[in-house]
Structures are given as structure tokens and as C-alpha cells.
Design a protein around this motif. Structure first.
Motif, mmCIF file in Angstrom:
data_model
loop_
_atom_site.group_PDB
_atom_site.id
_atom_site.type_symbol
_atom_site.label_atom_id
_atom_site.label_comp_id
_atom_site.label_asym_id
_atom_site.label_seq_id
_atom_site.Cartn_x
_atom_site.Cartn_y
_atom_site.Cartn_z
ATOM 1 N N ALA A 26 -59.355 -29.532 45.674
ATOM 2 C CA ALA A 26 -57.916 -29.281 46.415
ATOM 3 C C ALA A 26 -57.879 -30.707 47.217
ATOM 4 O O ALA A 26 -58.877 -30.883 47.966
ATOM 5 N N ALA A 27 -56.814 -31.364 47.251
ATOM 6 C CA ALA A 27 -56.519 -32.699 47.962
ATOM 7 C C ALA A 27 -55.668 -32.240 49.134
ATOM 8 O O ALA A 27 -54.543 -31.775 49.063
ATOM 9 N N LYS A 28 -56.303 -32.776 50.391
ATOM 10 C CA LYS A 28 -55.299 -32.323 51.480
ATOM 11 C C LYS A 28 -54.470 -33.331 52.090
ATOM 12 O O LYS A 28 -53.359 -32.778 52.203
ATOM 13 N N PRO A 29 -54.523 -34.744 51.693
ATOM 14 C CA PRO A 29 -53.541 -35.391 52.033
ATOM 15 C C PRO A 29 -52.203 -35.419 51.586
ATOM 16 O O PRO A 29 -52.352 -35.263 50.367
ATOM 17 N N PRO A 56 -56.153 -36.049 38.435
ATOM 18 C CA PRO A 56 -56.658 -34.757 37.726
ATOM 19 C C PRO A 56 -56.940 -33.702 38.589
ATOM 20 O O PRO A 56 -57.187 -32.552 38.110
ATOM 21 N N PHE A 57 -56.559 -33.904 39.917
ATOM 22 C CA PHE A 57 -56.600 -32.692 40.896
ATOM 23 C C PHE A 57 -55.086 -32.500 41.643
ATOM 24 O O PHE A 57 -54.653 -33.482 41.803
ATOM 25 N N PRO A 58 -54.855 -30.973 41.807
ATOM 26 C CA PRO A 58 -53.602 -30.951 42.301
ATOM 27 C C PRO A 58 -53.688 -31.511 43.730
ATOM 28 O O PRO A 58 -54.553 -31.317 44.535
ATOM 29 N N LEU A 59 -52.372 -31.496 44.215
ATOM 30 C CA LEU A 59 -52.408 -32.050 45.399
ATOM 31 C C LEU A 59 -51.710 -30.936 46.450
ATOM 32 O O LEU A 59 -50.963 -29.930 46.141
ATOM 33 N N GLU A 60 -52.019 -30.773 47.776
ATOM 34 C CA GLU A 60 -51.781 -29.953 48.796
ATOM 35 C C GLU A 60 -51.101 -30.692 49.987
ATOM 36 O O GLU A 60 -51.565 -31.514 50.136
ATOM 37 N N LEU A 61 -50.199 -29.912 50.532
ATOM 38 C CA LEU A 61 -49.699 -30.340 51.846
ATOM 39 C C LEU A 61 -50.536 -30.565 52.977
ATOM 40 O O LEU A 61 -51.349 -29.472 53.074
ATOM 41 N N PRO A 62 -50.429 -31.548 53.940
ATOM 42 C CA PRO A 62 -51.197 -31.496 55.048
ATOM 43 C C PRO A 62 -51.145 -30.415 55.887
ATOM 44 O O PRO A 62 -49.912 -29.858 56.030
ATOM 45 N N LYS A 63 -52.083 -29.959 56.711
ATOM 46 C CA LYS A 63 -51.910 -28.860 57.683
ATOM 47 C C LYS A 63 -51.766 -29.778 58.848
ATOM 48 O O LYS A 63 -52.296 -30.525 59.443
ATOM 49 N N TYR A 64 -51.017 -28.954 60.067
ATOM 50 C CA TYR A 64 -50.470 -29.749 61.378
ATOM 51 C C TYR A 64 -50.840 -28.456 62.188
ATOM 52 O O TYR A 64 -50.630 -27.191 62.060
ATOM 53 N N SER A 65 -51.170 -28.960 63.530
ATOM 54 C CA SER A 65 -51.349 -28.155 64.576
ATOM 55 C C SER A 65 -49.869 -27.796 65.494
ATOM 56 O O SER A 65 -48.915 -28.510 64.904
ATOM 57 N N SER A 66 -50.093 -27.063 66.131
ATOM 58 C CA SER A 66 -49.008 -26.559 67.086
ATOM 59 C C SER A 66 -48.165 -27.775 67.582
ATOM 60 O O SER A 66 -47.120 -28.027 67.911
ATOM 61 N N GLU A 76 -61.231 -37.445 49.233
ATOM 62 C CA GLU A 76 -61.472 -38.359 48.761
ATOM 63 C C GLU A 76 -60.818 -38.181 47.053
ATOM 64 O O GLU A 76 -60.462 -39.163 46.482
ATOM 65 N N ALA A 77 -61.022 -36.979 46.757
ATOM 66 C CA ALA A 77 -60.869 -36.527 45.144
ATOM 67 C C ALA A 77 -59.398 -36.769 44.956
ATOM 68 O O ALA A 77 -58.810 -36.859 43.955
ATOM 69 N N ALA A 78 -58.448 -36.484 45.929
ATOM 70 C CA ALA A 78 -57.203 -36.858 45.761
ATOM 71 C C ALA A 78 -56.581 -38.294 45.387
ATOM 72 O O ALA A 78 -55.407 -38.389 44.904
ATOM 73 N N PHE A 79 -57.319 -39.279 45.610
ATOM 74 C CA PHE A 79 -57.054 -40.583 45.099
ATOM 75 C C PHE A 79 -57.539 -40.968 44.005
ATOM 76 O O PHE A 79 -57.787 -42.029 43.582
ATOM 77 N N THR A 80 -58.106 -40.220 43.037
ATOM 78 C CA THR A 80 -58.447 -40.353 41.576
ATOM 79 C C THR A 80 -57.208 -40.517 40.710
ATOM 80 O O THR A 80 -56.468 -39.563 41.199
ATOM 81 N N ARG A 81 -57.230 -41.590 40.071
ATOM 82 C CA ARG A 81 -56.188 -41.889 39.190
ATOM 83 C C ARG A 81 -56.556 -42.268 37.878
ATOM 84 O O ARG A 81 -57.341 -42.960 37.688
ATOM 85 N N VAL A 82 -56.020 -41.556 36.766
ATOM 86 C CA VAL A 82 -56.354 -41.674 35.345
ATOM 87 C C VAL A 82 -55.228 -42.514 34.705
ATOM 88 O O VAL A 82 -53.925 -42.094 34.611
ATOM 89 N N PHE A 83 -55.579 -43.505 33.833
ATOM 90 C CA PHE A 83 -54.661 -44.429 33.106
ATOM 91 C C PHE A 83 -55.034 -44.486 31.968
ATOM 92 O O PHE A 83 -56.158 -44.429 31.283
#
Length: 595
Positions: A26-29, A56-66, A76-83
Motif C-alpha cells: 500500500a502506498a501512503k502518499p 504496480p501498487f495501488p495508491l492510498e490517500l494520506p492520513k492527517y491528524s486533527s 517508496e513502492a508508490a514511486f515504482t513506474r512501469v513503462f
């Protein structure tokens, strides 16, 4: 079916192939401008981009505090790109020639070479002669196959072909007791002790190729369309191409430009078609092949600005500049960046290792007398003690207790050019000694002073570290008292240069020079020192403003002042250096300064 191929890179760091985990990460940013769907190359500028390809990995929305601060860690896996790209599989011995010939049609992406190595397809030169070769005819091919079978099954004894290593060791084990070491090949080499190999990082070995230096990976994709490509090649080169076997030996991949991805042979430019035609006309069995590839770019490939642009909201200024002090990266983040400060620091640390090991941010402006900064450690280790190397000199610095500015290195060298070997320098606000130590290498003697006792301690250490302790005399006094004390002694006759590098307050200390030679005999010759004082100005004409401030403090207007703009420290705020010879009327004034 996919076969992994490691890719050549421009730098010499070891390469580690990347193996995808069995389950997606899961990608956080959040990437406001990046979607999971692949974007077409035509809609975006040329070259690799996080907006291109697909992840190749699904993206998730970031989490914020109050309070609105982001609390998600950087994935880091969220920045993998396949061309999707295409490549030419060619014999290894001609790949360099073809690379130069087809330069304009190759990928030419930054930090990626156009030639990709194909592991597992490397052949020894001695084995090439026994492989089937269609140009020698069927009889020659059969003889080569028979010779190969004899060697594989150990039947090559007596026909002039040496046994392979496995069979040779097996033969020795059977004949050793009766014949000993007779005709033992490489006995001297085997009997020598083996050299100890440098062991790699154990963590990298356990990760099986996933390391800090991974950049890219090429995968050759073989699918059902291979037969249709062969038919297209036969239409282009002739029907007999179907009957020719593929070249068996060392090969390389020439990565083609992104615009040729998923295209057939007939759709390629004429320059590539001519290469196919030429090598087919030569009658060799080195059949060229057009293959489909997947180029995967990992987190380590992308530059710092590209990562931050994807992380931060659209329209926000990317904080790309920072000051380097030894192993410390010193940021000056804007208020809008503070909620992303941990993510920014993580990217800065990752993209500047191993040189940068600590990332800090200045919390507040400098207000204390010691000019020390309040720093917050955002990433890396918590040590603020570092060693700075500047133009051959080493300085021990503790950013939590002393002041240091690496951006003034050029100004220090400019100031040093004003000194001669016969000068005696008085550094009123020496700090840890960046000016005093450089001056000591050139002038006769240096008097260095600072109010901060911690800075004086580091100044003395740096003098010893650079073997200049005999030419520097260190003091720990207030600036005014130091000026009065040093000029009241007999040493005042020899001081020729005075440096006052405290831009916020230095001009106010000039009143200490009023009457420094008061009471001395006029018959005694004193060398009037040349003073270099630094200061800030926000005026529309900073030189005029700073010049008037100096004249007001000295109560003297009839003397020349040379002005030099050092740097722009903030919008509309200049740091300046004023140089002038102390006026005689000021030095012999009847009204001295009050301590």
C-alpha cells in the motif's frame, strides 16, 4: 511469460535486481496529478515521468491528524513506474556499433544506458565453435552436435578435445591413487590459498537483491504476438527467415525510443529496417529480434524535485535548495511546508546519501548574542557535531552551540585575497575560525576573538587540527573590550587588517576605534589598520545606507569606503562588506569609547 534482465546504469555502484513481493504494498502518499491508469506518451513531455506509465501498487490517500499535519510515512513502492517499450535483441559483439548508428532512435533517458545486459545468455568463446551454425551446412552441424555430446558424456578422451571441469575432476578421483598428480592441470593455481573476497552488506544479501542502489529493471515480455512478428519479418526479409534458427550466444538489448513501443517491424523507421536487411543479407545466423519489454523505474531512480513535486500539493513551491554543513543538510522551510516537513526531510535524506546523514530545519530566527540557531532534527541521526572541509582546511563544528555558514566560503576567499604575507590580522568575531585559519596560512600573525566560549573552544581545536596554533592567538572577550585591549598593547603597531564579520551588530562596534591611539605620542608611527566590517541593509540603495551608518558611528565623513555586495540573504535584504582605512582623526580622537 517474463524474463528478468538487469540494466546498465551510468554510475558504478552495484546493481540489485528487484523482485516484486507476492502481495501488493500500500502506498501512503497522495499524487494529485498521478492516477493508476496509464497515461499516453503523446500527452506528456518526452522522457521518464511519474505522470507516465503505470504503478504496480495501488495508491492510498494520506492520513492527517486533527491539526491537519500529515502523519503518513513515505512509501517508496508508490514511486515504482512501469513503462512499455520495445528493444532490439542483437549479438553482444556488435551492440556498441549499432548503438552509435541508431543513436537517434534509442531510448536516451537520463541515468539509463541504451544497452541492457541479458544475464544467462553469456557463452564462453570456446563454446561458440561447437554450437550449431546453419552457414556451415547440415553435415558440419551434425559434427558439432556429435562433438558436443562426446564432451557432455565424457567420450572426448583421445580425440583432442579436453574434458570439461566436472568430468576432469571425476577422472582424477578415479586415477589419483595410482598415478598421483601426473598432468594435473592448474595445480599451482589450485594449491595457492584463496584470496578473501570482500563481503557485501549482510542485509542486502538477505534481501536477495533489494538494496539502496536499485534503479531500474528490464523485463522481456514474450507473448502470443511473437509469431505474427516473425511473419512480418519474413515479409520484409524473405520467406527463408522462418527456417533460420535464432542466434545462440551472448546478446544485448538495444532499448528503442518510447515512441516505438508496441509497434511492429514495418512501422519502425527505415534506419532500423536497413539494419535488419543488412545482417540478413550477410547470410549469418545472427537473427535480429524485435522484442517487447517492460522498463520498471524504482524510487531510487527519481530525482529529489520529481519526488517532492508528486508529494506536495499542486502549485506549492518545491523546497529544493539547502545548505550543507558536513553531513548535515540545513533547510529553511516556509510555513506552508511545515506540515510536510518530515516527508520533505525523508526525501532529502534518501536522495543525498551517504554524504547527508542528518536533515535539520531552523525553527526560529537568530536572536541571541552567540548567533546560534535553534534547529529541529527532522530525519537521520541526531548528531549536530560534524566536520566541514573547505578549501583544504578542516573545521569541527557543533551547529547546536556555534554559528557556521557554508555559503560564505566564496566571500572568505575574496577577503583573503586582500591580505598579504606581511599583514597582521585582527578577527573580532572569529567564531570557530573560518577567516582566522585561512588568514593564518598567508599572513604573519592572527588575533582571533569571540564572545561564545564554545566557539572559542572549537577555534582552539581547529587551530591544532590544521597545525596553525603557533600563528593564531585566541581570546574570549566582548568585541569592544577586545578592540580596546589589543590596540592598547604594544601589538597595535603591527595590526594592519581588522575583520568584523557580525552583520547584525558589527557596525555598532565601530565606536570602539574612536581614540584607540589617544594619549600616544604623535611622533610614534602607527600603522592605521584597514577595517572590513559586514552588515545588513534593506534600503533601496543598500550601499549608501550602509556607508552612512558607518560614518555616523565614527562621526567622520571625509574618508573613502569601498562597498561590496556579498549576497542577498532575503528578498530586499543585502549582506554587504565595507572596507576602509581607519581615519586618523578617529584613531587620535580625544573622546574615546566607553567600555
Amino acid at each position: 511469460m517474463a524474463t528478468n534482465f538487469s540494466l546498465f546504469r551510468l554510475h558504478t555502484l552495484p546493481f540489485f535486481a528487484f523482485y516484486s513481493p507476492s502481495r501488493p504494498l500500500a502506498a501512503k502518499p497522495l499524487f494529485s496529478s498521478v492516477t493508476t491508469a496509464a497515461l499516453s506518451f503523446s500527452s506528456l513531455p518526452y522522457g521518464p515521468s511519474l505522470r507516465k506509465g503505470h504503478s504496480p501498487f495501488p495508491l492510498e490517500l494520506p492520513k492527517y491528524s486533527s491539526s491537519g499535519e500529515i502523519i503518513a510515512s513515505l512509501d517508496e513502492a508508490a514511486f515504482t513506474r512501469v513503462f512499455d517499450i520495445s528493444a532490439l535483441r542483437v549479438p553482444s559483439h556488435i551492440c556498441s556499433t549499432l548503438e552509435n548508428r541508431l543513436r537517434g532512435h534509442l531510448l536516451n533517458w537520463p541515468r539509463i544506458k541504451n544497452i541492457a545486459r541479458v544475464p544467462g545468455d553469456e557463452f564462453d568463446d570456446e563454446l561458440k565453435t561447437i554450437l550449431p551454425n546453419s552457414t556451415n551446412g547440415d553435415e558440419a552441424e551434425d559434427e558439432n552436435l556429435v562433438a558436443l555430446n562426446r564432451r557432455i558424456y565424457g567420450k572426448a578422451e583421445g580425440d583432442g578435445e579436453p574434458l570439461n571441469q566436472v568430468l576432469y575432476r571425476d577422472k582424477l578421483s578415479r586415477t589419483f591413487n595410482s598415478r598421483g598428480y601426473v598432468k594435473f592441470r592448474n595445480l599451482a593455481k589450485i594449491s595457492r590459498p584463496k584470496k578473501k573476497k570482500k563481503r557485501d552488506d549482510g542485509e542486502k544479501r538477505r534481501m536477495k537483491g533489494v538494496g539502496r542502489n536499485e534503479v531500474a529493471l528490464v523485463e522481456v515480455v514474450e507473448d502470443e504476438e511473437e509469431d505474427s512478428d516473425t511473419e512480418a519479418l519474413s515479409r520484409l526479409l524473405g520467406e527463408d527467415v522462418r527456417r533460420r534458427p535464432k542466434w545462440r550466444g551472448s546478446t544485448r538489448l538495444l532499448l528503442l525510443d518510447e515512441q516505438y513501443a508496441n509497434k511492429r517491424i514495418e512501422e519502425l523507421p527505415e534506419a532500423i529496417k536497413v539494419v535488419f536487411q543488412e545482417h540478413d543479407d550477410q547470410g549469418t545466423n545472427s537473427a535480429f529480434e524485435l522484442v517487447k519489454c517492460k522498463l520498471t523505474l524504482f524510487y531510487d531512480y527519481w530525482q529529489q524535485n520529481e519526488i517532492l513535486e508528486a508529494l506536495l500539493p499542486t502549485g506549492m513551491i518545491i523546497p529544493s535548495a539547502f545548505e550543507t554543513v558536513g553531513h548535515i543538510a540545513h533547510l529553511n522551510l516556509r510555513e506552508e511546508h511545515l506540515q510536510y516537513k518530515n516527508l520533505i526531510a525523508k526525501v532529502v535524506l534518501d536522495k543525498n546519501r551517504p554524504k547527508i546523514q542528518t536533515v535539520v530545519n531552523k525553527v526560529d530566527a537568530i536572536h541571541n548574542d552567540y548567533r546560534t540557531m535553534q534547529l529541529e532534527v527532522l530525519a537521520g541521526n541526531n548528531s549536530l557535531v560534524t566536520t566541514v572541509v573547505e578549501n583544504g582546511l578542516h573545521f569541527h563544528v557543533d551547529l547546536a552551540a556555534v554559528y557556521w555558514n557554508s555559503r560564505l566560503a566564496t566571500e572568505r576567499q575574496r577577503l583573503l585575497s586582500c591580505f598579504t604575507c606581511s599583514d597582521v590580522v585582527c578577527d573580532v568575531f572569529a567564531g570557530v575560525g573560518p577567516i582566522a585559519l585561512f588568514a593564518a596560512k598567508k599572513v604573519k600573525h592572527v588575533f582571533a576573538n569571540d564572545l561564545n566560549p564554545c566557539a572559542v573552544d572549537y577555534l582552539e581545536r581547529n587551530c591544532v587540527l590544521n597545525k596553525l596554533e603557533r600563528k593564531i592567538e585566541v581570546f574570549n572577550m566582548d568585541g569592544r573590550r577586545f578592540i580596546q585591549a589589543v590596540f592598547a598593547s604594544q601589538r597595535a603597531q603591527s595590526i594592519t587588517q581588522v575583520v568584523m564579520n557580525l552583520p547584525k551588530d558589527a557596525p555598532e562596534f565601530l565606536d570602539a576605534f574612536r581614540g584607540i591611539f589617544q594619549g600616544n605620542s604623535l611622533d610614534t608611527e602607527y600603522t592605521l589598520p584597514r577595517i572590513h566590517v559586514y552588515g545588513f541593509s534593506k534600503a533601496q540603495d543598500p550601499e549608501f545606507d550602509f556607508r552612512e551608518r558607518i560614518r555616523n558611528v565614527l562621526s567622520e565623513v571625509t574618508f573613502d569606503i569601498e562597498m561590496h555586495r556579498v549576497r542577498l540573504v532575503a528578498p530586499g535584504k543585502w549582506m554587504l562588506c565595507a572596507s576602509f582605512i581607519l581615519p586618523e582623526r578617529v584613531a587620535y580622537s580625544k573622546t574615546g569609547s566607553n567600555l
